[in-house]
Scaffold this motif. Structure first.
Motif, PDB file in Angstrom:
ATOM      1  N   ILE A 274      52.816  51.837  32.235  1.00  0.00           N
ATOM      2  CA  ILE A 274      52.042  50.899  31.425  1.00  0.00           C
ATOM      3  C   ILE A 274      51.977  49.545  32.120  1.00  0.00           C
ATOM      4  O   ILE A 274      50.957  48.861  32.113  1.00  0.00           O
ATOM      5  N   ASP A 275      53.077  49.173  32.759  1.00  0.00           N
ATOM      6  CA  ASP A 275      53.180  47.846  33.366  1.00  0.00           C
ATOM      7  C   ASP A 275      52.138  47.625  34.461  1.00  0.00           C
ATOM      8  O   ASP A 275      51.452  46.598  34.480  1.00  0.00           O
ATOM      9  N   ARG A 276      52.008  48.569  35.373  1.00  0.00           N
ATOM     10  CA  ARG A 276      51.117  48.367  36.534  1.00  0.00           C
ATOM     11  C   ARG A 276      49.673  48.105  36.139  1.00  0.00           C
ATOM     12  O   ARG A 276      49.087  47.118  36.576  1.00  0.00           O
ATOM     13  N   PRO A 277      49.046  48.970  35.335  1.00  0.00           N
ATOM     14  CA  PRO A 277      47.652  48.673  34.976  1.00  0.00           C
ATOM     15  C   PRO A 277      47.521  47.442  34.080  1.00  0.00           C
ATOM     16  O   PRO A 277      46.546  46.698  34.178  1.00  0.00           O
ATOM     17  N   LEU A 278      48.541  47.202  33.256  1.00  0.00           N
ATOM     18  CA  LEU A 278      48.464  46.063  32.329  1.00  0.00           C
ATOM     19  C   LEU A 278      48.491  44.718  33.064  1.00  0.00           C
ATOM     20  O   LEU A 278      48.017  43.707  32.543  1.00  0.00           O
ATOM     21  N   ARG A 279      49.039  44.693  34.280  1.00  0.00           N
ATOM     22  CA  ARG A 279      49.086  43.449  35.049  1.00  0.00           C
ATOM     23  C   ARG A 279      47.686  42.932  35.368  1.00  0.00           C
ATOM     24  O   ARG A 279      47.502  41.746  35.628  1.00  0.00           O
ATOM     25  N   TYR A 280      46.710  43.820  35.392  1.00  0.00           N
ATOM     26  CA  TYR A 280      45.337  43.400  35.706  1.00  0.00           C
ATOM     27  C   TYR A 280      44.606  42.847  34.487  1.00  0.00           C
ATOM     28  O   TYR A 280      43.508  42.305  34.619  1.00  0.00           O
ATOM     29  N   MET A 281      45.243  42.964  33.336  1.00  0.00           N
ATOM     30  CA  MET A 281      44.620  42.476  32.107  1.00  0.00           C
ATOM     31  C   MET A 281      44.361  40.978  32.177  1.00  0.00           C
ATOM     32  O   MET A 281      43.370  40.479  31.633  1.00  0.00           O
ATOM     33  N   LYS A 282      45.224  40.230  32.852  1.00  0.00           N
ATOM     34  CA  LYS A 282      45.043  38.776  32.907  1.00  0.00           C
ATOM     35  C   LYS A 282      43.756  38.399  33.650  1.00  0.00           C
ATOM     36  O   LYS A 282      43.147  37.361  33.374  1.00  0.00           O
ATOM     37  N   PHE A 283      43.325  39.238  34.578  1.00  0.00           N
ATOM     38  CA  PHE A 283      42.067  38.962  35.273  1.00  0.00           C
ATOM     39  C   PHE A 283      40.881  39.214  34.333  1.00  0.00           C
ATOM     40  O   PHE A 283      39.865  38.506  34.401  1.00  0.00           O
ATOM     41  N   VAL A 284      41.026  40.200  33.481  1.00  0.00           N
ATOM     42  CA  VAL A 284      39.992  40.468  32.477  1.00  0.00           C
ATOM     43  C   VAL A 284      39.925  39.303  31.488  1.00  0.00           C
ATOM     44  O   VAL A 284      38.839  38.834  31.132  1.00  0.00           O
TER      45      VAL A 284
ATOM     46  N   ILE B  51      37.174  34.575  29.314  1.00  0.00           N
ATOM     47  CA  ILE B  51      37.223  33.168  28.880  1.00  0.00           C
ATOM     48  C   ILE B  51      36.181  32.340  29.625  1.00  0.00           C
ATOM     49  O   ILE B  51      35.477  31.515  29.026  1.00  0.00           O
ATOM     50  N   ILE B  52      36.070  32.547  30.934  1.00  0.00           N
ATOM     51  CA  ILE B  52      35.099  31.782  31.721  1.00  0.00           C
ATOM     52  C   ILE B  52      33.685  32.054  31.218  1.00  0.00           C
ATOM     53  O   ILE B  52      32.891  31.131  30.996  1.00  0.00           O
TER      54      ILE B  52
ATOM     55  N   LYS C 107      52.870  37.666  32.685  1.00  0.00           N
ATOM     56  CA  LYS C 107      52.646  38.918  33.411  1.00  0.00           C
ATOM     57  C   LYS C 107      51.287  39.527  33.081  1.00  0.00           C
ATOM     58  O   LYS C 107      50.595  40.035  33.959  1.00  0.00           O
ATOM     59  N   TYR C 108      50.903  39.492  31.821  1.00  0.00           N
ATOM     60  CA  TYR C 108      49.794  40.333  31.382  1.00  0.00           C
ATOM     61  C   TYR C 108      48.549  39.586  30.886  1.00  0.00           C
ATOM     62  O   TYR C 108      47.463  40.161  30.859  1.00  0.00           O
ATOM     63  N   LEU C 109      48.696  38.327  30.472  1.00  0.00           N
ATOM     64  CA  LEU C 109      47.580  37.691  29.769  1.00  0.00           C
ATOM     65  C   LEU C 109      47.151  36.316  30.301  1.00  0.00           C
ATOM     66  O   LEU C 109      46.043  35.882  30.008  1.00  0.00           O
ATOM     67  N   CYS C 110      47.998  35.627  31.034  1.00  0.00           N
ATOM     68  CA  CYS C 110      47.693  34.229  31.368  1.00  0.00           C
ATOM     69  C   CYS C 110      46.511  34.108  32.329  1.00  0.00           C
ATOM     70  O   CYS C 110      46.581  34.575  33.472  1.00  0.00           O
ATOM     71  N   PRO C 111      45.431  33.444  31.915  1.00  0.00           N
ATOM     72  CA  PRO C 111      44.275  33.307  32.797  1.00  0.00           C
ATOM     73  C   PRO C 111      44.549  32.357  33.975  1.00  0.00           C
ATOM     74  O   PRO C 111      44.022  32.577  35.070  1.00  0.00           O
ATOM     75  N   LEU C 112      45.357  31.336  33.759  1.00  0.00           N
ATOM     76  CA  LEU C 112      45.692  30.425  34.860  1.00  0.00           C
ATOM     77  C   LEU C 112      46.568  31.156  35.884  1.00  0.00           C
ATOM     78  O   LEU C 112      46.395  30.981  37.095  1.00  0.00           O
ATOM     79  N   GLY C 113      47.468  31.982  35.387  1.00  0.00           N
ATOM     80  CA  GLY C 113      48.283  32.802  36.274  1.00  0.00           C
ATOM     81  C   GLY C 113      47.428  33.716  37.129  1.00  0.00           C
ATOM     82  O   GLY C 113      47.740  33.967  38.298  1.00  0.00           O
ATOM     83  N   ALA C 114      46.342  34.220  36.548  1.00  0.00           N
ATOM     84  CA  ALA C 114      45.431  35.081  37.293  1.00  0.00           C
ATOM     85  C   ALA C 114      44.784  34.315  38.443  1.00  0.00           C
ATOM     86  O   ALA C 114      44.628  34.842  39.549  1.00  0.00           O
ATOM     87  N   VAL C 115      44.404  33.069  38.186  1.00  0.00           N
ATOM     88  CA  VAL C 115      43.793  32.243  39.244  1.00  0.00           C
ATOM     89  C   VAL C 115      44.800  31.977  40.356  1.00  0.00           C
ATOM     90  O   VAL C 115      44.506  32.112  41.546  1.00  0.00           O
ATOM     91  N   LEU C 116      46.022  31.619  39.976  1.00  0.00           N
ATOM     92  CA  LEU C 116      47.039  31.252  40.965  1.00  0.00           C
ATOM     93  C   LEU C 116      47.579  32.469  41.716  1.00  0.00           C
ATOM     94  O   LEU C 116      48.076  32.341  42.837  1.00  0.00           O
ATOM     95  N   ALA C 117      47.480  33.640  41.097  1.00  0.00           N
ATOM     96  CA  ALA C 117      48.056  34.854  41.695  1.00  0.00           C
ATOM     97  C   ALA C 117      47.475  35.153  43.071  1.00  0.00           C
ATOM     98  O   ALA C 117      48.199  35.577  43.980  1.00  0.00           O
ATOM     99  N   VAL C 118      46.177  34.914  43.229  1.00  0.00           N
ATOM    100  CA  VAL C 118      45.536  35.271  44.503  1.00  0.00           C
ATOM    101  C   VAL C 118      46.068  34.417  45.652  1.00  0.00           C
ATOM    102  O   VAL C 118      46.041  34.833  46.808  1.00  0.00           O
ATOM    103  N   PHE C 119      46.579  33.221  45.325  1.00  0.00           N
ATOM    104  CA  PHE C 119      47.106  32.355  46.375  1.00  0.00           C
ATOM    105  C   PHE C 119      48.398  32.909  46.974  1.00  0.00           C
ATOM    106  O   PHE C 119      48.785  32.537  48.075  1.00  0.00           O
TER     107      PHE C 119
ATOM    108  N   ASP D 211      54.874  39.268  49.048  1.00  0.00           N
ATOM    109  CA  ASP D 211      53.645  38.560  48.717  1.00  0.00           C
ATOM    110  C   ASP D 211      53.012  39.114  47.449  1.00  0.00           C
ATOM    111  O   ASP D 211      51.801  39.027  47.264  1.00  0.00           O
ATOM    112  N   SER D 212      53.849  39.674  46.591  1.00  0.00           N
ATOM    113  CA  SER D 212      53.351  40.162  45.303  1.00  0.00           C
ATOM    114  C   SER D 212      52.637  39.050  44.562  1.00  0.00           C
ATOM    115  O   SER D 212      53.101  37.896  44.561  1.00  0.00           O
ATOM    116  N   ILE D 213      51.510  39.382  43.916  1.00  0.00           N
ATOM    117  CA  ILE D 213      50.767  38.372  43.176  1.00  0.00           C
ATOM    118  C   ILE D 213      51.530  37.919  41.933  1.00  0.00           C
ATOM    119  O   ILE D 213      51.124  36.982  41.250  1.00  0.00           O
ATOM    120  N   GLU D 214      52.615  38.584  41.629  1.00  0.00           N
ATOM    121  CA  GLU D 214      53.408  38.232  40.447  1.00  0.00           C
ATOM    122  C   GLU D 214      54.536  37.250  40.760  1.00  0.00           C
ATOM    123  O   GLU D 214      55.107  36.666  39.861  1.00  0.00           O
TER     124      GLU D 214
END
Lengths: 71, 272
Positions: free
Chosen positions: B130-140, B145-146, B195-207, B244-247
Protein backbone atom coordinates in the motif's frame (compact mmCIF):
# COMPACT_ATOMS: atom_id res chain seq x y z
CA UNK A 1 33.51 15.06 0.42
CA UNK A 2 32.10 14.37 3.88
CA UNK A 3 30.26 17.22 5.51
CA UNK A 4 30.08 17.81 9.22
CA UNK A 5 26.56 16.91 10.34
CA UNK A 6 26.30 20.14 12.33
CA UNK A 7 27.71 22.33 9.59
CA UNK A 8 25.40 20.95 6.89
CA UNK A 9 22.11 22.17 8.42
CA UNK A 10 23.68 25.47 9.43
CA UNK A 11 24.72 26.11 5.83
CA UNK A 12 21.26 25.31 4.50
CA UNK A 13 19.49 27.33 7.19
CA UNK A 14 21.80 30.22 6.41
CA UNK A 15 20.63 30.09 2.79
CA UNK A 16 17.01 30.28 3.93
CA UNK A 17 17.55 33.07 6.44
CA UNK A 18 19.74 35.12 4.09
CA UNK A 19 17.13 35.09 1.35
CA UNK A 20 14.26 36.04 3.68
CA UNK A 21 16.40 38.57 5.54
CA UNK A 22 17.74 40.02 2.31
CA UNK A 23 14.23 40.43 0.95
CA UNK A 24 13.20 42.26 4.11
CA UNK A 25 16.12 44.64 3.89
CA UNK A 26 15.66 45.28 0.17
CA UNK A 27 11.98 46.04 0.60
CA UNK A 28 10.52 42.96 -1.04
CA UNK A 29 8.87 41.72 2.16
CA UNK A 30 5.26 42.72 1.64
CA UNK A 31 2.79 40.76 3.74
CA UNK A 32 -0.30 42.85 3.13
CA UNK A 33 -1.94 44.72 0.32
CA UNK A 34 -2.52 41.92 -2.15
CA UNK A 35 -3.92 43.07 -5.47
CA UNK A 36 -5.46 39.73 -6.31
CA UNK A 37 -8.71 39.20 -8.12
CA UNK A 38 -11.64 40.24 -6.02
CA UNK A 39 -9.46 42.76 -4.24
CA UNK A 40 -7.68 42.25 -1.00
CA UNK A 41 -9.99 42.60 1.92
CA UNK A 42 -6.85 43.01 3.93
CA UNK A 43 -6.45 46.49 2.49
CA UNK A 44 -4.84 48.06 -0.52
CA UNK A 45 -1.78 49.48 1.13
CA UNK A 46 1.61 47.93 0.92
CA UNK A 47 3.82 47.60 3.92
CA UNK A 48 7.43 47.88 2.86
CA UNK A 49 9.82 47.88 5.76
CA UNK A 50 12.72 50.25 5.40
CA UNK A 51 16.29 49.31 6.06
CA UNK A 52 16.98 49.11 9.73
CA UNK A 53 13.47 48.27 10.86
CA UNK A 54 12.44 44.94 12.27
CA UNK A 55 9.70 43.13 10.37
CA UNK A 56 6.43 44.66 11.48
CA UNK A 57 3.74 42.08 11.64
CA UNK A 58 1.35 44.64 13.01
CA UNK A 59 -0.04 47.71 11.30
CA UNK A 60 2.06 50.47 9.89
CA UNK A 61 0.70 53.26 7.71
CA UNK A 62 1.85 53.36 4.14
CA UNK A 63 3.10 56.47 2.37
CA UNK A 64 -0.29 56.95 0.69
CA UNK A 65 -2.23 56.52 3.90
CA UNK A 66 -0.08 59.00 5.79
CA UNK A 67 -0.18 61.58 3.02
CA UNK A 68 -3.80 61.15 1.97
CA UNK A 69 -5.00 63.80 4.39
CA UNK A 70 -2.50 66.24 2.93
CA UNK A 71 -3.54 65.59 -0.67
CA UNK B 1 32.37 -4.89 45.80
CA UNK B 2 30.12 -3.88 42.88
CA UNK B 3 31.62 -1.89 40.03
CA UNK B 4 30.32 1.65 39.81
CA UNK B 5 28.00 2.41 36.93
CA UNK B 6 29.41 4.65 34.25
CA UNK B 7 27.31 7.77 34.03
CA UNK B 8 26.08 8.60 30.56
CA UNK B 9 27.56 11.84 29.40
CA UNK B 10 25.22 14.08 27.48
CA UNK B 11 26.36 14.44 23.90
CA UNK B 12 24.88 17.23 21.83
CA UNK B 13 23.78 15.61 18.60
CA UNK B 14 22.51 16.95 15.32
CA UNK B 15 19.07 15.71 16.37
CA UNK B 16 19.11 18.06 19.35
CA UNK B 17 19.93 20.92 17.03
CA UNK B 18 17.16 19.82 14.68
CA UNK B 19 14.60 19.85 17.48
CA UNK B 20 15.67 23.35 18.49
CA UNK B 21 15.35 24.59 14.90
CA UNK B 22 11.98 22.88 14.50
CA UNK B 23 10.72 24.38 17.77
CA UNK B 24 11.83 27.84 16.66
CA UNK B 25 9.85 27.64 13.42
CA UNK B 26 6.79 26.26 15.21
CA UNK B 27 7.02 29.21 17.61
CA UNK B 28 7.32 31.73 14.75
CA UNK B 29 4.36 30.31 12.86
CA UNK B 30 2.26 30.07 16.03
CA UNK B 31 3.06 33.71 16.76
CA UNK B 32 1.96 34.73 13.26
CA UNK B 33 -1.29 32.85 13.65
CA UNK B 34 -2.05 34.23 17.11
CA UNK B 35 -1.28 37.78 15.97
CA UNK B 36 -3.85 37.49 13.23
CA UNK B 37 -6.45 36.13 15.65
CA UNK B 38 -5.79 38.71 18.37
CA UNK B 39 -5.24 41.82 16.26
CA UNK B 40 -7.43 40.84 13.34
CA UNK B 41 -6.91 41.55 9.66
CA UNK B 42 -7.63 44.57 7.51
CA UNK B 43 -5.42 47.52 6.61
CA UNK B 44 -4.43 48.22 10.20
CA UNK B 45 -4.43 44.62 11.40
CA UNK B 46 -1.99 41.76 11.22
CA UNK B 47 -1.10 40.15 7.90
CA UNK B 48 -3.03 37.10 6.78
CA UNK B 49 -1.54 33.80 7.86
CA UNK B 50 -1.62 32.81 4.21
CA UNK B 51 1.00 35.46 3.41
CA UNK B 52 3.66 33.34 5.12
CA UNK B 53 3.15 30.05 3.32
CA UNK B 54 5.58 28.96 0.59
CA UNK B 55 2.87 26.89 -1.06
CA UNK B 56 0.82 30.08 -1.38
CA UNK B 57 3.63 31.31 -3.57
CA UNK B 58 3.28 28.26 -5.80
CA UNK B 59 -0.47 28.73 -5.99
CA UNK B 60 -0.01 32.37 -6.97
CA UNK B 61 2.60 31.74 -9.66
CA UNK B 62 0.06 31.38 -12.50
CA UNK B 63 -1.65 34.64 -11.56
CA UNK B 64 1.70 36.40 -11.25
CA UNK B 65 2.95 35.13 -14.62
CA UNK B 66 -0.26 35.71 -16.55
CA UNK B 67 -1.58 38.98 -15.20
CA UNK B 68 1.08 40.27 -12.81
CA UNK B 69 -1.06 40.06 -9.70
CA UNK B 70 -1.07 37.92 -6.58
CA UNK B 71 -4.02 35.92 -5.37
CA UNK B 72 -6.07 37.33 -2.55
CA UNK B 73 -4.35 36.97 0.85
CA UNK B 74 -0.97 36.30 -0.76
CA UNK B 75 1.81 38.77 -1.33
CA UNK B 76 5.49 39.22 -1.98
CA UNK B 77 6.24 37.42 1.28
CA UNK B 78 4.88 34.19 -0.22
CA UNK B 79 7.20 34.46 -3.20
CA UNK B 80 10.16 35.32 -0.96
CA UNK B 81 9.56 32.33 1.31
CA UNK B 82 9.00 30.15 -1.75
CA UNK B 83 12.30 31.35 -3.23
CA UNK B 84 14.07 30.61 0.06
CA UNK B 85 12.45 27.15 0.22
CA UNK B 86 13.40 26.33 -3.37
CA UNK B 87 16.94 27.56 -2.77
CA UNK B 88 17.31 25.20 0.20
CA UNK B 89 15.81 22.45 -1.97
CA UNK B 90 18.42 23.06 -4.67
CA UNK B 91 21.11 22.72 -2.02
CA UNK B 92 19.65 19.95 0.14
CA UNK B 93 16.44 18.52 -1.31
CA UNK B 94 13.57 18.10 1.16
CA UNK B 95 15.54 19.76 3.95
CA UNK B 96 12.59 22.12 4.49
CA UNK B 97 10.41 19.15 5.40
CA UNK B 98 12.86 17.76 7.92
CA UNK B 99 14.06 20.93 9.62
CA UNK B 100 11.68 23.83 8.99
CA UNK B 101 8.09 22.78 8.22
CA UNK B 102 6.03 23.26 11.40
CA UNK B 103 3.35 20.82 10.28
CA UNK B 104 5.90 18.07 9.78
CA UNK B 105 7.29 18.84 13.22
CA UNK B 106 3.88 18.57 14.88
CA UNK B 107 3.25 15.22 13.20
CA UNK B 108 6.64 13.88 14.22
CA UNK B 109 6.41 15.00 17.82
CA UNK B 110 2.82 13.91 18.36
CA UNK B 111 3.58 10.42 17.07
CA UNK B 112 6.58 10.08 19.36
CA UNK B 113 4.74 11.48 22.39
CA UNK B 114 1.92 9.00 21.86
CA UNK B 115 4.43 6.21 21.52
CA UNK B 116 6.02 7.10 24.84
CA UNK B 117 2.70 7.53 26.61
CA UNK B 118 1.29 4.23 25.43
CA UNK B 119 4.53 2.29 25.60
CA UNK B 120 3.62 0.85 22.23
CA UNK B 121 5.80 0.97 19.16
CA UNK B 122 4.08 3.71 17.28
CA UNK B 123 3.90 5.01 14.66
CA UNK B 124 3.54 1.93 12.54
CA UNK B 125 4.85 1.29 9.07
CA UNK B 126 2.30 1.10 6.28
CA UNK B 127 2.40 -2.28 4.49
CA UNK B 128 4.71 -1.91 1.53
CA UNK B 129 2.11 -3.00 -1.02
CA UNK B 130 0.00 0.00 0.00
CA UNK B 131 2.85 2.34 0.90
CA UNK B 132 4.65 2.38 -2.47
CA UNK B 133 1.74 3.40 -4.71
CA UNK B 134 0.32 5.72 -2.05
CA UNK B 135 3.54 7.78 -2.08
CA UNK B 136 2.53 9.10 -5.51
CA UNK B 137 -0.74 10.43 -4.15
CA UNK B 138 0.94 13.69 -3.13
CA UNK B 139 1.72 14.42 -6.78
CA UNK B 140 -1.94 13.90 -7.62
CA UNK B 141 -2.89 16.25 -4.77
CA UNK B 142 -0.41 18.83 -6.07
CA UNK B 143 -1.78 18.69 -9.60
CA UNK B 144 -5.39 18.88 -8.39
CA UNK B 145 -4.71 21.91 -6.18
CA UNK B 146 -2.82 23.78 -8.90
CA UNK B 147 -5.54 23.15 -11.48
CA UNK B 148 -8.31 24.07 -9.02
CA UNK B 149 -6.50 27.25 -7.99
CA UNK B 150 -5.93 28.34 -11.59
CA UNK B 151 -9.58 27.65 -12.39
CA UNK B 152 -10.97 29.41 -9.30
CA UNK B 153 -8.46 32.27 -9.22
CA UNK B 154 -8.26 32.05 -5.44
CA UNK B 155 -6.69 29.98 -2.66
CA UNK B 156 -9.30 27.28 -3.02
CA UNK B 157 -7.23 24.79 -1.03
CA UNK B 158 -6.91 27.13 1.94
CA UNK B 159 -10.29 26.09 3.31
CA UNK B 160 -9.19 22.49 3.81
CA UNK B 161 -5.46 22.92 4.38
CA UNK B 162 -4.75 21.18 7.69
CA UNK B 163 -1.62 23.25 8.30
CA UNK B 164 -3.64 26.44 7.98
CA UNK B 165 -6.46 25.15 10.19
CA UNK B 166 -4.00 24.14 12.91
CA UNK B 167 -1.92 27.32 13.07
CA UNK B 168 -4.16 30.13 11.84
CA UNK B 169 -7.20 29.45 13.98
CA UNK B 170 -9.42 30.06 10.95
CA UNK B 171 -11.40 26.87 11.15
CA UNK B 172 -13.86 25.47 8.65
CA UNK B 173 -15.84 22.27 9.15
CA UNK B 174 -14.23 20.57 6.20
CA UNK B 175 -10.83 21.82 7.32
CA UNK B 176 -11.34 20.35 10.78
CA UNK B 177 -12.34 17.02 9.29
CA UNK B 178 -9.21 16.94 7.11
CA UNK B 179 -7.04 17.98 10.06
CA UNK B 180 -8.60 15.29 12.23
CA UNK B 181 -8.03 12.62 9.61
CA UNK B 182 -4.42 13.71 9.10
CA UNK B 183 -3.87 13.82 12.86
CA UNK B 184 -5.12 10.27 13.31
CA UNK B 185 -3.11 9.16 10.30
CA UNK B 186 0.05 10.77 11.69
CA UNK B 187 -0.39 9.17 15.09
CA UNK B 188 -0.59 5.74 13.52
CA UNK B 189 1.78 6.14 10.55
CA UNK B 190 4.67 8.54 11.08
CA UNK B 191 4.56 11.72 9.00
CA UNK B 192 1.42 10.52 7.26
CA UNK B 193 0.75 13.90 5.57
CA UNK B 194 4.38 14.33 4.47
CA UNK B 195 4.58 10.87 2.95
CA UNK B 196 1.28 10.67 1.12
CA UNK B 197 -0.51 14.01 0.78
CA UNK B 198 1.69 17.11 1.10
CA UNK B 199 1.70 19.08 -2.17
CA UNK B 200 4.73 21.16 -1.15
CA UNK B 201 6.56 17.94 -0.32
CA UNK B 202 5.76 16.75 -3.83
CA UNK B 203 7.39 19.86 -5.32
CA UNK B 204 10.50 19.55 -3.14
CA UNK B 205 10.79 15.78 -3.65
CA UNK B 206 12.11 16.10 -7.20
CA UNK B 207 15.04 18.17 -5.95
CA UNK B 208 16.30 15.14 -3.98
CA UNK B 209 17.53 13.69 -7.26
CA UNK B 210 19.72 16.67 -8.16
CA UNK B 211 20.93 18.13 -4.87
CA UNK B 212 24.70 17.93 -4.21
CA UNK B 213 24.16 17.07 -0.51
CA UNK B 214 23.06 13.47 0.04
CA UNK B 215 23.21 10.82 2.72
CA UNK B 216 25.65 8.14 1.65
CA UNK B 217 26.10 4.58 2.84
CA UNK B 218 29.29 2.54 2.91
CA UNK B 219 27.53 -0.63 1.84
CA UNK B 220 30.66 -2.74 2.36
CA UNK B 221 30.90 -1.75 6.03
CA UNK B 222 27.17 -1.78 6.69
CA UNK B 223 26.10 -4.23 9.40
CA UNK B 224 22.60 -4.55 7.85
CA UNK B 225 21.11 -4.19 11.32
CA UNK B 226 18.33 -2.02 9.82
CA UNK B 227 18.46 0.39 12.74
CA UNK B 228 18.53 3.26 10.25
CA UNK B 229 15.38 1.99 8.55
CA UNK B 230 13.60 1.66 11.89
CA UNK B 231 14.44 5.21 12.95
CA UNK B 232 13.74 6.82 9.58
CA UNK B 233 10.62 9.02 9.95
CA UNK B 234 9.89 8.60 6.24
CA UNK B 235 10.24 4.80 6.40
CA UNK B 236 13.00 4.62 3.80
CA UNK B 237 14.40 1.11 3.78
CA UNK B 238 16.65 1.14 0.70
CA UNK B 239 20.35 1.68 1.40
CA UNK B 240 22.19 2.33 -1.85
CA UNK B 241 25.55 4.09 -1.82
CA UNK B 242 23.86 7.44 -2.34
CA UNK B 243 20.41 7.80 -0.86
CA UNK B 244 18.55 9.94 -3.34
CA UNK B 245 15.07 8.75 -2.43
CA UNK B 246 12.49 11.45 -3.08
CA UNK B 247 11.24 10.83 0.46
CA UNK B 248 14.48 11.67 2.30
CA UNK B 249 13.98 14.77 4.42
CA UNK B 250 17.65 15.10 5.44
CA UNK B 251 16.79 14.69 9.12
CA UNK B 252 20.04 12.74 9.76
CA UNK B 253 18.23 10.32 12.10
CA UNK B 254 19.73 7.41 10.18
CA UNK B 255 23.24 8.84 10.37
CA UNK B 256 23.06 9.28 14.12
CA UNK B 257 21.32 5.99 14.86
CA UNK B 258 23.88 3.88 12.99
CA UNK B 259 25.89 1.85 15.52
CA UNK B 260 29.00 1.93 13.33
CA UNK B 261 30.58 5.34 12.92
CA UNK B 262 31.13 6.48 9.36
CA UNK B 263 28.88 3.97 7.59
CA UNK B 264 26.16 6.53 7.01
CA UNK B 265 27.16 10.12 6.50
CA UNK B 266 26.26 13.35 4.78
CA UNK B 267 28.38 14.03 1.71
CA UNK B 268 28.74 16.81 -0.78
CA UNK B 269 29.30 15.86 -4.39
CA UNK B 270 29.15 18.63 -6.94
CA UNK B 271 29.46 16.33 -9.90
CA UNK B 272 27.74 12.94 -10.05
Amino acid sequence: MRVNRFLFPLIVLAVFVLIVGGAMLLGFWQTKGGQGRGGGHEGDHSLVPTIGTVVQLGAAPSFQEVNREYA
Amino acid sequence: MSTPKKSKRFRFKAQHMRRIVQAAFVAIVTYVGIQHIVIGGGPTGAPSFDAFCPFGGIESLWAVLTNGSMLQKTNWSNLVILLATLATALVAGRFFCGWICPFGTVQEWSGRILSRLTGKRLPLAMPEAIDRPLRYMKFVVLAAIILATVWAGSLIFAEVCPYRVLFSGEVTTLGLIVLGAVAVGSLVFERFWCKYLCPLGAVLAVFNKITPFKVTCDTAACLTCDKCARTCPMSITDRPERIDSIECIRCLECVESCPKEGVLDMELRLLG
